[in-house]
Enzyme design. Structure first.
Site, PDB file in Angstrom:
ATOM      1  N   HIS A 126      15.094   2.836  -9.659  1.00  0.00           N
ATOM      2  CA  HIS A 126      14.627   4.191  -9.312  1.00  0.00           C
ATOM      3  C   HIS A 126      13.127   4.354  -9.570  1.00  0.00           C
ATOM      4  CE1 HIS A 126      18.970   5.263  -9.504  1.00  0.00           C
ATOM      5  NE2 HIS A 126      18.947   4.466 -10.552  1.00  0.00           N
ATOM      6  N   SER A 132     -14.335   2.012   1.794  1.00  0.00           N
ATOM      7  CA  SER A 132     -14.293   3.289   2.492  1.00  0.00           C
ATOM      8  C   SER A 132     -15.672   3.574   3.057  1.00  0.00           C
ATOM      9  CB  SER A 132     -13.888   4.389   1.515  1.00  0.00           C
ATOM     10  OG  SER A 132     -14.380   5.637   1.929  1.00  0.00           O
ATOM     11  N   LYS A 171     -14.445   2.996  -3.455  1.00  0.00           N
ATOM     12  CA  LYS A 171     -13.097   2.602  -3.040  1.00  0.00           C
ATOM     13  C   LYS A 171     -12.948   1.115  -2.725  1.00  0.00           C
ATOM     14  CE  LYS A 171      -9.933   4.743  -2.447  1.00  0.00           C
ATOM     15  NZ  LYS A 171      -9.402   5.629  -1.447  1.00  0.00           N
ATOM     16  N   GLU A 197      -1.191  -2.513   3.510  1.00  0.00           N
ATOM     17  CA  GLU A 197      -0.773  -1.301   4.234  1.00  0.00           C
ATOM     18  C   GLU A 197      -0.501  -1.590   5.701  1.00  0.00           C
ATOM     19  OE1 GLU A 197      -2.972   2.421   2.211  1.00  0.00           O
ATOM     20  OE2 GLU A 197      -4.284   0.784   2.763  1.00  0.00           O
TER      21      GLU A 197
END
Ligand code: ARG
Length: 460
Positions: free
Chosen positions: A156, A277, A283, A290
């Site tokens: 979980h 970024s 970043k 992704e």
């Protein structure tokens, strides 16, 4: 140039229709298999004396030249000639003259495309299996370096019990192992030769189908002409196996994305496998992971397209089936690209052992071990569970963890607790004690790694 099937037509096809039904823009990818299949067919026509030996030889040589021209970028495909099959035939006829028109004797594009697709799927299965094997080797290498790297195991997404990074990585190794099995299973069913089925009902020419199968390296010949031209199960099966691979990669990517966040800080991706970024200078983003996660959707979509395209088709061939190609090709390209980039991404990432270890010790991951300890001292497990639940509650109230409770505090909850509890619930021991077959203990995982390394080695 008039169409190869123009005989019964009085009017020319509308240019809208030409564009609409032509598949050459994408099925040109099949040229090699189409030509190999035609060469085998032509040889067989010669062997069975349907054509003379001289005719067959000229056709075979012509086809070889067409192949060379295509590979050298010298051949031009035309939309007018519709698809790869008629383009190749047209190129052949341009090269060797009217004899080229004899190649299609006893054959239809319906069995021809079924053959090409099977050959293509077989070749791509071999490639995807080898990419999976490379990734599995990478996983074994990484696992070998991390058999003692303790980390939290989750259920979980809540810290549950400590495991090791090697154990976590070999979980993925097992998934990719099943993926290889699935692909090999699919290969067996793709490896059946359909040529000779004609358009749907075979042919009156005495073709030697088994000769063609042997020439092209198929293990068997299809047994029903209707099924031969209408079956695309192997396309669905391959895409389904590809979808499962993508699902596995996507789960792995999700973990890498989480792990590389500041909140987890378990790993740091190499600069060469991350991006920045345009606005926020600080970043460093896990874009590769992704994108792999995102691309899984394309492959699931391809699988859906194929199933939906096939579900209402009456036997045998229907033009709908031309729509099998783009989803299949996209699935092949996507799964290969993702497998190629994934291995290097994980083999170059930094593992933050200290952060993993710290997280493994927090969150009461040794609570089960404390309960097991009480069981060893004679309590029934259900009671031990209850007692430890209360101890955990006490610890949360007093901002302590199980390792740092005093003996007096323990005794409040159970007189069965002794000094030996501290070694029993130490994180490293919790992992090492799980030396059950399939468990995370370093020794057990080392055996798994060796066993599978040897197996993969033998396969080579
Ligand atoms: N381009 C077609 C396909 O991909 C080849 C078979 C065409 N057969 C036909 N009778 N129109 O399915």
């Amino acid at each position: 140039m008039s169409k190869l099937w123009s005989g019964r037509f009085q009017k020319k096809t509308s240019h809208l229709v030409d564009d609409f039904h032509s598949s050459i823009s994408f099925d040109k990818r099949l040229y090699k298999y189409d030509i190999q299949g035609s060469i085998a067919h032509a040889k067989m026509l010669g062997k069975t004396e349907i054509l003379t030996a001289g005719e067959a030889e000229k056709i075979v040589n012509g086809l070889r030249e067409v192949l060379d021209d295509i590979e050298a970028g010298k051949a031009e495909f035309s939309v007018q000639a519709e698809d790869i099959h008629m383009n190749v035939e047209q190129l052949l006829t341009e090269k060797i003259g009217p004899l080229g028109k004899k190649l299609h004797t006893g054959r239809s594009r319906n069995d021809q495309v079924a053959l090409d697709m099977r050959m293509y799927v077989k070749a791509e299965i071999t490639e995807v299996v080898s990419l999976l094997r490379q990734l599995q080797e990478t996983l074994l290498d990484l696992a070998e370096d991390n058999t003692e790297t303790v980390m939290p195991g989750y259920t979980h997404l809540q810290r549950a019990q400590p495991v090791t990074l090697a154990h976590h990585l070999t979980a993925y190794f097992m998934m990719f192992d099943r993926d290889v099995e699935r692909l090999r299973d699919c290969y067996r069913r793709a490896d059946v030769m359909p040529l000779g089925a004609g358009a749907l009902a075979g042919t009156t020419f005495p073709l030697d189908r088994h000769f063609v199968a042997e020439e092209l390296g198929f293990r068997a010949v299809t047994e029903n002409s209707l099924d031969s031209v209408s079956d695309r199960d192997f396309v669905v099966e391959f895409t389904s196996a590809a979808a499962v691979i993508m699902m596995h990669l996507s789960r792995f990517c999700e973990e890498i994305i989480l792990w590389s966040s500041a909140e987890f800080g378990f790993v740091e991706l190499d600069d060469s496998y991350s991006t920045g970024s345009s606005m926020m200078p600080q970043k460093k983003n896990p874009d590769v992971a992704e994108l792999v996660r995102g691309k899984s959707g394309r492959v699931f979509g391809s699988l859906q397209s194929l199933l939906a395209m096939l579900k209402g088709l009456p036997l045998a061939y229907n033009k709908d089936m031309q729509e099998d190609k783009e989803p299949l090709f996209d699935a092949v390209d996507t799964v290969k690209k993702c497998l190629m980039v994934f291995g290097p991404m994980i083999s170059t990432m930094q593992v933050r052992n200290a952060a993993l270890k710290k997280a493994a010790g927090g969150g009461f991951t040794n609570a089960t071990d404390l309960a097991d300890y009480l069981v060893k001292k004679g309590l029934p497990f259900r009671e031990a569970h209850e007692v430890v639940g209360k101890i955990v509650w006490y610890c949360m109230e007093h901002k302590k963890d199980l390792e740092h409770l005093s003996m007096e505090e323990y005794r409040e909850f159970s007189p069965a607790v002794n000094e030996d509890v501290y070694t029993f619930i130490a994180t490293d021991r919790c992992v090492a004690a799980r030396n059950i077959y399939g468990g995370p203990a370093p020794e057990t995982v080392r055996q798994v790694i060796t066993r599978h390394r040897e197996r993969l080695q033998q396969e080579k």
